[in-house]
Design a protein around this motif. Structure first.
Motif, PDB file in Angstrom:
ATOM      1  N   LEU A  74      -2.870  -7.402   7.310  1.00 25.74           N
ATOM      2  CA  LEU A  74      -2.120  -6.657   8.322  1.00 25.74           C
ATOM      3  C   LEU A  74      -1.498  -5.375   7.780  1.00 25.74           C
ATOM      4  O   LEU A  74      -1.089  -4.511   8.573  1.00 25.74           O
ATOM      5  CB  LEU A  74      -1.013  -7.537   8.901  1.00 25.74           C
ATOM      6  CG  LEU A  74      -1.459  -8.732   9.748  1.00 25.74           C
ATOM      7  CD1 LEU A  74      -0.255  -9.592  10.107  1.00 25.74           C
ATOM      8  CD2 LEU A  74      -2.176  -8.269  11.000  1.00 25.74           C
ATOM      9  N   ASN A  75      -1.443  -5.233   6.488  1.00 28.19           N
ATOM     10  CA  ASN A  75      -0.775  -4.083   5.893  1.00 28.19           C
ATOM     11  C   ASN A  75      -1.388  -2.767   6.377  1.00 28.19           C
ATOM     12  O   ASN A  75      -2.585  -2.529   6.236  1.00 28.19           O
ATOM     13  CB  ASN A  75      -0.862  -4.157   4.364  1.00 28.19           C
ATOM     14  CG  ASN A  75       0.003  -3.111   3.698  1.00 28.19           C
ATOM     15  OD1 ASN A  75       1.177  -2.980   4.017  1.00 28.19           O
ATOM     16  ND2 ASN A  75      -0.592  -2.354   2.788  1.00 28.19           N
ATOM     17  N   ASP A  76      -0.542  -1.934   6.998  1.00 26.93           N
ATOM     18  CA  ASP A  76      -0.933  -0.612   7.503  1.00 26.93           C
ATOM     19  C   ASP A  76      -1.936  -0.655   8.650  1.00 26.93           C
ATOM     20  O   ASP A  76      -2.549   0.380   8.981  1.00 26.93           O
ATOM     21  CB  ASP A  76      -1.497   0.269   6.373  1.00 26.93           C
ATOM     22  CG  ASP A  76      -0.435   0.655   5.357  1.00 26.93           C
ATOM     23  OD1 ASP A  76       0.747   0.745   5.742  1.00 26.93           O
ATOM     24  OD2 ASP A  76      -0.787   0.843   4.172  1.00 26.93           O
ATOM     25  N   ALA A  77      -2.123  -1.798   9.293  1.00 26.64           N
ATOM     26  CA  ALA A  77      -3.068  -1.871  10.419  1.00 26.64           C
ATOM     27  C   ALA A  77      -2.488  -1.163  11.640  1.00 26.64           C
ATOM     28  O   ALA A  77      -1.303  -1.288  11.945  1.00 26.64           O
ATOM     29  CB  ALA A  77      -3.379  -3.318  10.750  1.00 26.64           C
ATOM     30  N   LYS A 132       6.105 -11.304  13.291  1.00 27.69           N
ATOM     31  CA  LYS A 132       7.045 -10.935  12.219  1.00 27.69           C
ATOM     32  C   LYS A 132       6.308 -10.195  11.104  1.00 27.69           C
ATOM     33  O   LYS A 132       6.786  -9.161  10.599  1.00 27.69           O
ATOM     34  CB  LYS A 132       7.729 -12.178  11.665  1.00 27.69           C
ATOM     35  CG  LYS A 132       8.740 -11.885  10.548  1.00 27.69           C
ATOM     36  CD  LYS A 132       9.387 -13.141  10.030  1.00 27.69           C
ATOM     37  CE  LYS A 132      10.454 -12.799   8.976  1.00 27.69           C
ATOM     38  NZ  LYS A 132       9.884 -12.047   7.830  1.00 27.69           N
ATOM     39  N   ASP A 133       5.137 -10.704  10.711  1.00 31.51           N
ATOM     40  CA  ASP A 133       4.346 -10.025   9.675  1.00 31.51           C
ATOM     41  C   ASP A 133       3.935  -8.628  10.129  1.00 31.51           C
ATOM     42  O   ASP A 133       3.962  -7.677   9.338  1.00 31.51           O
ATOM     43  CB  ASP A 133       3.099 -10.850   9.342  1.00 31.51           C
ATOM     44  CG  ASP A 133       3.423 -12.121   8.571  1.00 31.51           C
ATOM     45  OD1 ASP A 133       4.545 -12.230   8.050  1.00 31.51           O
ATOM     46  OD2 ASP A 133       2.543 -13.004   8.492  1.00 31.51           O
ATOM     47  N   ILE A 134       3.552  -8.501  11.398  1.00 34.38           N
ATOM     48  CA  ILE A 134       3.154  -7.192  11.925  1.00 34.38           C
ATOM     49  C   ILE A 134       4.323  -6.217  11.855  1.00 34.38           C
ATOM     50  O   ILE A 134       4.172  -5.061  11.424  1.00 34.38           O
ATOM     51  CB  ILE A 134       2.634  -7.333  13.371  1.00 34.38           C
ATOM     52  CG1 ILE A 134       1.302  -8.103  13.396  1.00 34.38           C
ATOM     53  CG2 ILE A 134       2.461  -5.958  14.025  1.00 34.38           C
ATOM     54  CD1 ILE A 134       0.838  -8.476  14.799  1.00 34.38           C
ATOM     55  N   ARG A 135       5.483  -6.661  12.277  1.00 29.04           N
ATOM     56  CA  ARG A 135       6.663  -5.786  12.234  1.00 29.04           C
ATOM     57  C   ARG A 135       6.977  -5.356  10.804  1.00 29.04           C
ATOM     58  O   ARG A 135       7.396  -4.219  10.554  1.00 29.04           O
ATOM     59  CB  ARG A 135       7.884  -6.494  12.832  1.00 29.04           C
ATOM     60  CG  ARG A 135       7.782  -6.808  14.311  1.00 29.04           C
ATOM     61  CD  ARG A 135       9.160  -7.156  14.905  1.00 29.04           C
ATOM     62  NE  ARG A 135       9.864  -8.180  14.149  1.00 29.04           N
ATOM     63  CZ  ARG A 135       9.792  -9.491  14.370  1.00 29.04           C
ATOM     64  NH1 ARG A 135       8.998  -9.939  15.336  1.00 29.04           N
ATOM     65  NH2 ARG A 135      10.499 -10.338  13.654  1.00 29.04           N
ATOM     66  N   ASP A 136       6.742  -6.252   9.861  1.00 30.09           N
ATOM     67  CA  ASP A 136       7.086  -5.971   8.468  1.00 30.09           C
ATOM     68  C   ASP A 136       6.114  -5.005   7.793  1.00 30.09           C
ATOM     69  O   ASP A 136       6.537  -4.139   7.022  1.00 30.09           O
ATOM     70  CB  ASP A 136       7.118  -7.273   7.661  1.00 30.09           C
ATOM     71  CG  ASP A 136       8.338  -8.130   7.968  1.00 30.09           C
ATOM     72  OD1 ASP A 136       9.272  -7.631   8.633  1.00 30.09           O
ATOM     73  OD2 ASP A 136       8.346  -9.307   7.555  1.00 30.09           O
ATOM     74  N   VAL A 137       4.794  -5.163   8.054  1.00 23.25           N
ATOM     75  CA  VAL A 137       3.829  -4.464   7.188  1.00 23.25           C
ATOM     76  C   VAL A 137       2.826  -3.580   7.920  1.00 23.25           C
ATOM     77  O   VAL A 137       2.152  -2.752   7.277  1.00 23.25           O
ATOM     78  CB  VAL A 137       3.053  -5.471   6.298  1.00 23.25           C
ATOM     79  CG1 VAL A 137       4.010  -6.288   5.447  1.00 23.25           C
ATOM     80  CG2 VAL A 137       2.144  -6.388   7.122  1.00 23.25           C
ATOM     81  N   SER A 138       2.681  -3.711   9.224  1.00 26.26           N
ATOM     82  CA  SER A 138       1.684  -2.910   9.933  1.00 26.26           C
ATOM     83  C   SER A 138       2.260  -1.553  10.316  1.00 26.26           C
ATOM     84  O   SER A 138       3.455  -1.297  10.143  1.00 26.26           O
ATOM     85  CB  SER A 138       1.195  -3.647  11.179  1.00 26.26           C
ATOM     86  OG  SER A 138       0.589  -4.882  10.839  1.00 26.26           O
ATOM     87  N   GLU A 139       1.396  -0.687  10.853  1.00 23.85           N
ATOM     88  CA  GLU A 139       1.868   0.615  11.322  1.00 23.85           C
ATOM     89  C   GLU A 139       2.938   0.437  12.388  1.00 23.85           C
ATOM     90  O   GLU A 139       2.878  -0.486  13.204  1.00 23.85           O
ATOM     91  CB  GLU A 139       0.711   1.429  11.925  1.00 23.85           C
ATOM     92  CG  GLU A 139      -0.109   2.204  10.932  1.00 23.85           C
ATOM     93  CD  GLU A 139      -0.997   3.233  11.624  1.00 23.85           C
ATOM     94  OE1 GLU A 139      -0.791   3.504  12.834  1.00 23.85           O
ATOM     95  OE2 GLU A 139      -1.899   3.765  10.955  1.00 23.85           O
ATOM     96  N   THR A 140       3.892   1.332  12.410  1.00 29.70           N
ATOM     97  CA  THR A 140       4.877   1.339  13.489  1.00 29.70           C
ATOM     98  C   THR A 140       4.150   1.560  14.816  1.00 29.70           C
ATOM     99  O   THR A 140       3.257   2.393  14.911  1.00 29.70           O
ATOM    100  CB  THR A 140       5.903   2.452  13.268  1.00 29.70           C
ATOM    101  OG1 THR A 140       6.507   2.260  11.980  1.00 29.70           O
ATOM    102  CG2 THR A 140       6.978   2.434  14.348  1.00 29.70           C
ATOM    103  N   ASP A 141       4.529   0.792  15.834  1.00 33.36           N
ATOM    104  CA  ASP A 141       3.918   0.895  17.170  1.00 33.36           C
ATOM    105  C   ASP A 141       2.447   0.507  17.187  1.00 33.36           C
ATOM    106  O   ASP A 141       1.688   0.956  18.052  1.00 33.36           O
ATOM    107  CB  ASP A 141       4.074   2.312  17.745  1.00 33.36           C
ATOM    108  CG  ASP A 141       5.525   2.649  18.023  1.00 33.36           C
ATOM    109  OD1 ASP A 141       6.279   1.727  18.362  1.00 33.36           O
ATOM    110  OD2 ASP A 141       5.889   3.830  17.888  1.00 33.36           O
ATOM    111  N   CYS A 142       2.034  -0.335  16.237  1.00 29.43           N
ATOM    112  CA  CYS A 142       0.646  -0.811  16.280  1.00 29.43           C
ATOM    113  C   CYS A 142       0.451  -1.663  17.538  1.00 29.43           C
ATOM    114  O   CYS A 142       1.411  -2.102  18.175  1.00 29.43           O
ATOM    115  CB  CYS A 142       0.314  -1.623  15.037  1.00 29.43           C
ATOM    116  SG  CYS A 142       1.076  -3.235  15.019  1.00 29.43           S
TER     117      CYS A 142
END
Length: 499
Positions: A74-77, A132-142
């Motif tokens: 998920l990092n930077d997705a 929670k993982d998305i909020r932590d590591v993905s692009e903002t507003d993904c």
């Protein structure tokens, strides 16, 4: 263009490979990043190997990032596809078999009824962890593109409690659209529809060809169709009594309402067994088990088959790739999406997740106002929305009373079971699925005590009104083409012949 797309539950061969093909058929996306993650290492390895082979043979330089670490994927997705089945087929068997002992005969069990409610209890807890993982590591507003069921419940939880922009996607509208075109002997592209309601209970409230409204002619067309008159008896009866055709298959729709599966001796009057989705007891569970077993068995042969071709002409009808294309390129896409209602449909609750027409371009996703649904159609939806709301709040809070009330209010469960039977069935389901339901730890402990200390209401060894045996590998080998098609299709009922 360069951005990252992650697939959660990527070991789902039916969805993952097809969605990736659709996405990489967009010429501008030839250098995007792709990440796969799953909890099943073997499935993830096989799907990655197959998809990477497709990518290589289409001359692209993309290297799939395949990992068991969800946060790494998920990092930077920027876009995330969720195709998860929490609890897998093991939990799914409980969803079907335990309610059967109480007379609740489900064909699918993934959206409403006893199976859908329990599927939601497992899925919502995990989807909130994913958020929670998305909020932590993905692009903002993904954007989270949810293909997992129960569609409305999971999307509801993610949008209300997950803090992640989420849209629910389903192919039900497209399937019914094909049927409507077929009964009028028209091309699907020439039939314009407006469909609105809730997922799996969406209604074709406008059907036009060359400006002519066809809705009033639809019942006669379906009644006279040589195939659908046999395979879609529930949908046709609902059309007859409510005036509008519903998106979902005969088997799906039959378990969302209280009238067609409550008396075992009458179920066969409303279904046939030509294809599982026409109403077979536990039909979706059977084809999922067969598909999983066949993919594992036949995987070496899949690697020898021609690769998927990443061409526009080979793209499927799943909405996901078209939404991403519209957001990134500005090309306008029109589809039907699952989103929070607000005031789009004015006679269903504002907090519900509805399925309605939507438009996508570089400015985002827009949902025009539909207004009131026909009153009867709204009533059918509102009954289901009450069950969904109770189920979502129960799953988030671990409130067993809300869970039991969801079962009480469910149309099919309520038509078949008494309140004491429902209470005992919920106990049985909670105990059987303990490892996927951490929010119910205290309730499960108490249910175990009741199960061993209190006099039980007798249950049945009921196998269902229309249950077929799961095929063995040897039986599937007799028709390898059919077995492979079942394993690879996301829509496992795209063809629905009668017996």
């Amino acid at each position: 263009m360069s951005f990252k797309v992650a697939f959660i539950g990527a070991g789902s061969i039916g969805f993952t490979r097809g969605l990736l093909r659709d996405l990489l058929a967009v010429s501008e996306f030839s250098s995007i990043e792709v990440a796969f993650t799953d909890i099943d290492a073997r499935n993830l390895e096989m799907v990655t190997e197959l998809c990477q082979r497709d990518i290589n043979e289409n001359g692209l330089s993309i290297q799939i990032q395949s990992t068991l670490d969800r946060r790494e994927a998920l990092n930077d997705a920027r876009y995330i596809f969720s195709v998860v089945r929490i609890g897998g087929l093991e939990a799914f068997e409980h969803d079907i078999n335990i309610p059967l002992a109480y007379g609740v005969d489900q064909c699918v069990g993934d959206t409403l009824s006893a199976g859908g409610i329990m599927y939601g209890q497992r899925g919502i807890q995990e989807m909130l962890e994913i958020c929670k993982d998305i909020r932590d590591v993905s692009e903002t507003d993904c954007l989270l593109l949810n293909y997992a069921n129960p569609m409305a419940m999971l999307t509801w939880a993610c949008t209300k409690y997950g803090g992640v922009k989420t849209i629910g996607l389903c192919h039900g509208v497209q399937g019914g659209h094909r049927q409507i075109a077929d009964v009028f002997n028209l091309e699907q592209k020439d039939v314009d529809i407006i469909c609105a309601g809730i997922n799996h209970q969406t209604w074709y409230i406008q059907i036009k060809h060359n400006g002519k409204e066809l809705t009033g002619e639809l019942l006669e067309a379906f009644e006279n169709h040589p195939e659908y008159s046999k395979t879609e008896k529930v949908r046709i009866d609902m059309l007859r009594r409510f005036g509008y055709y519903s998106t979902e298959s005969n088997g799906h729709l039959s378990e969302y309402v209280p009238w067609y599966r409550k008396r075992p001796e009458e179920i066969l009057d409303w279904i046939d067994l030509g294809t599982w989705i026409n109403g077979e007891t536990g039909g979706y569970l059977r084809v999922c088990i067969e598909g999983r077993n066949w993919f594992v068995e036949d995987f070496p042969n899949w690697m020898k088959e021609p690769a998927f071709s990443y061409k526009e002409s080979e793209r499927g009808q799943e909405h996901g790739s078209y939404i991403i294309e519209a957001l990134e390129t500005g090309r306008v896409y029109r589809g039907h999406f699952n989103v929070p209602n607000g005031n789009v449909i004015t006679n269903v609750p504002t907090d519900a997740i509805i399925e309605a027409p939507g438009y996508v371009d570089r400015n985002g996703i827009s949902t025009p106002v539909v207004g009131d649904l026909p009153l009867g159609c709204a009533a059918v939806c509102n009954a289901s929305i009450s069950v969904q709301r109770l189920s979502v709040e129960a799953a988030v809070s671990g409130d067993e009373q809300l869970l039991r009330q969801a079962f009480m209010m469910d149309p099919l469960v309520g038509a078949v079971c008494t309140p004491p039977e429902i209470w005992q069935m919920v106990d049985d389901l909670l105990i059987a699925q303990e490892r996927w339901l951490p929010q119910y730890a205290k309730s499960i402990h108490e249910a175990k005590q009741r199960q061993t200390s209190e006099t039980r209401i007798p249950t049945n060894t009921y196998e269902g009104a229309a249950r077929l045996k799961t095929k063995t590998l040897d039986e599937m080998k007799k028709n390898r083409e059919e077995a492979s098609k079942n394993a690879r299709e996301a829509d496992k009922a795209i063809e629905r012949p009668s017996l």
